[in-house]
Scaffold this active site. Structure first.
Site, PDB file in Angstrom:
ATOM      1  N   HIS A 137      22.264 -35.371  -1.034  1.00 21.45           N
ATOM      2  CA  HIS A 137      23.227 -35.164   0.041  1.00 21.45           C
ATOM      3  C   HIS A 137      22.454 -35.188   1.354  1.00 21.45           C
ATOM      4  CE1 HIS A 137      26.022 -32.897   2.626  1.00 21.45           C
ATOM      5  NE2 HIS A 137      26.971 -33.091   1.720  1.00 21.45           N
ATOM      6  N   ASP A 214      18.582 -27.713  -3.898  1.00 21.46           N
ATOM      7  CA  ASP A 214      19.939 -27.677  -3.364  1.00 21.46           C
ATOM      8  C   ASP A 214      20.869 -27.406  -4.535  1.00 21.46           C
ATOM      9  OD1 ASP A 214      22.444 -28.101  -2.343  1.00 21.46           O
ATOM     10  OD2 ASP A 214      22.080 -30.156  -1.667  1.00 21.46           O
ATOM     11  N   GLN A 217      26.142 -27.625  -5.529  1.00 19.47           N
ATOM     12  CA  GLN A 217      27.082 -28.187  -6.487  1.00 19.47           C
ATOM     13  C   GLN A 217      26.909 -27.641  -7.898  1.00 19.47           C
ATOM     14  OE1 GLN A 217      29.625 -30.252  -5.893  1.00 19.47           O
ATOM     15  NE2 GLN A 217      29.195 -30.539  -3.723  1.00 19.47           N
ATOM     16  N   LYS A 240      31.866 -23.561  -1.553  1.00 19.72           N
ATOM     17  CA  LYS A 240      31.958 -24.385  -2.764  1.00 19.72           C
ATOM     18  C   LYS A 240      32.028 -23.524  -4.028  1.00 19.72           C
ATOM     19  CE  LYS A 240      29.378 -28.199  -0.657  1.00 19.72           C
ATOM     20  NZ  LYS A 240      30.512 -29.088  -0.357  1.00 19.72           N
ATOM     21  N   CYS A 380      28.630 -37.950   2.159  1.00 20.13           N
ATOM     22  CA  CYS A 380      27.352 -37.544   2.761  1.00 20.13           C
ATOM     23  C   CYS A 380      26.173 -37.961   1.872  1.00 20.13           C
ATOM     24  CB  CYS A 380      27.309 -36.044   3.024  1.00 20.13           C
ATOM     25  SG  CYS A 380      28.488 -35.503   4.274  1.00 20.13           S
TER      26      CYS A 380
END
Length: 425
Positions: A137, A214, A217, A240, A380
């Site tokens: 991303h 990261d 997600q 999220k 993104c």
């Protein structure tokens, strides 16, 4: 991670989300399949934030009055709850930020500060290398591009293979003694690919590189424990994971955080201020300048309670079954190309596809006319889409409240979209 406190009953779960009863027009109910961009919030999260605002709202850490104490207790209690959800050894390792993007920028800025008092292993300079992946991303790519630009370091990346997983065949040559940072996504927001954290961390640590994960997600969709993952720093976004917007977090090993210079400066993050100089507080306060997102932190803690109540193993199993159903259905539609791997333990519920000859925005508009809310565009992740020769994709992402009927409606909607454009040809 706590044991589940309730049965995983999708209809009962849906009753917790007031927005899911919304009609987009008098004849069109909403099917929300865009949790990968922003998740909806259960009533328990909304109520927690409202209750704080109605009862305890005040500035934290700045007053001797009772309301300030109650606000501070709520804020720091939320930090403890989030640390528990992440499996963090200490709440002092949890830094509240605006979102995962700010958390990643915090790390990239700190590592490139040039502060001579910062240990060498936490300073990126000319001649050093930063390694990312081709599936990142922009939030985990652009900050590292900028760090390389500012410092003269070299940015390198692990390519994505034809099967939509990382091509690790050259990992040994990509990770060198010059590599200072390996930053990578746990789960691709486009592909649904879950990356092999243990393999990447072991290889990075073997050359002395820091690992930055990261997890925006992944953490809302599967069991997640920072201690067992072995990474050095982790970024997350609250919006999220069924929580409020405007709050995210950086988890970091405390021995790293206490050696890293701050990103933002000002009130609340200081130890001593004189006219000529200032010294900074210990983590996590060092990285939380100004008035923090207090009510949002309370809401995020409630989101952690909610997810733990469902049980992350049950959440993962539910979303895996939905993903299987979606992939099987899309496989039977001519002209649809799924941009992501087949179902496997390395696959979760972000399902992106390309419809031959049609712009994803057009696909999204047809689906929206049916009440099916999906994401369209490059998500993104421009470089990743270029890798597979598409300018964008249409993405459905599933959540705890998604039903099999909604997945079936999505598949039928895609088939309808193919027929619709075919009729126009």
């Amino acid at each position: 991670m706590n044991a589940p406190s309730r049965e995983f009953d999708v209809e009962a779960i849906r009753a917790d989300f007031p927005i899911l009863t919304r009609m987009l027009d008098p004849e069109t109910p909403m099917i929300y399949l865009d949790g990968g961009a922003t998740s909806q919030r259960p009533r328990q999260v909304i109520d927690a934030e409202v209750s704080y605002l109605l009862r305890d709202n005040a500035a934290v850490k700045r007053g001797a009055h009772r309301m300030a104490g109650l606000a501070t207790d709520a804020y720091e209690g939320s930090r403890e709850r989030v640390a528990e959800f992440l499996g963090a050894p200490s709440p002092d390792e949890v830094v509240f930020t605006k979102n995962a993007t700010e958390a990643l920028n915090l790390v990239a800025h700190s590592l490139g500060s040039g502060d001579s008092s910062t240990p060498e292993h936490l300073r990126v300079r000319e001649g050093d290398e930063i390694l990312v992946t081709e599936m990142e991303h922009h939030a985990n790519l652009v900050p590292w591009q900028e760090l390389a630009r500012r410092t003269g370091a070299t940015l390198r990346w692990i390519p994505v293979a034809e099967d939509f997983t990382l091509d690790l065949s050259d990992l040994v040559s990509l990770l060198t003694e010059r590599t200072k940072v390996l930053a990578f996504t746990h789960q691709s927001n486009v592909l649904g690919t879950v990356n092999p954290v243990a393999t990447l961390v072991e290889a990075a640590h073997a050359v002395g590189a820091l690992t930055v994960l990261d997890a925006a997600q992944s953490a809302p969709h599967m069991p997640f424990d920072v201690a067992s993952l072995g990474v050095d720093l982790v970024a997350l976004s609250g919006h999220k994971m069924l929580g409020p917007t405007g709050i995210g977090m950086l988890w970091g090993r405390y021995d790293l955080l206490e050696q890293m210079p701050p990103f933002l400066t000002g009130g609340s993050m200081i130890e001593l201020v004189e006219m000529e100089r200032s010294t900074f507080a210990e983590p996590p306060a060092r990285f939380e300048a100004g008035t923090p997102p207090i009510s949002q932190a309370v809401g995020l803690a409630a989101a952690c309670d909610y997810l733990d109540g469902l049980g992350m193993d049950q959440v993962a199993a539910h979303e895996r079954a939905l993903t299987q159903r979606a992939l099987s259905g899309l496989a039977g539609i001519d002209g649809v190309r799924v941009i992501g791997p087949a179902l496997s333990p390395e696959r979760t519920g972000a399902v992106s596809f390309d419809l031959a000859g049609r712009h994803p925005h057009d696909v999204g508009q047809v689906l929206d006319s049916l009440g099916i809310e999906v994401r369209v565009g490059h998500h993104c992740a421009w470089p990743l889409h270029r890798r597979f020769g598409v300018h964008g994709t249409t993405r459905a992402s599933f959540s705890v409240h998604t039903t099999t009927a909604e997945v079936d409606a999505f598949v039928e909607g895609v088939a309808h979209t193919v027929d619709f454009f075919g009729a126009l040809a």
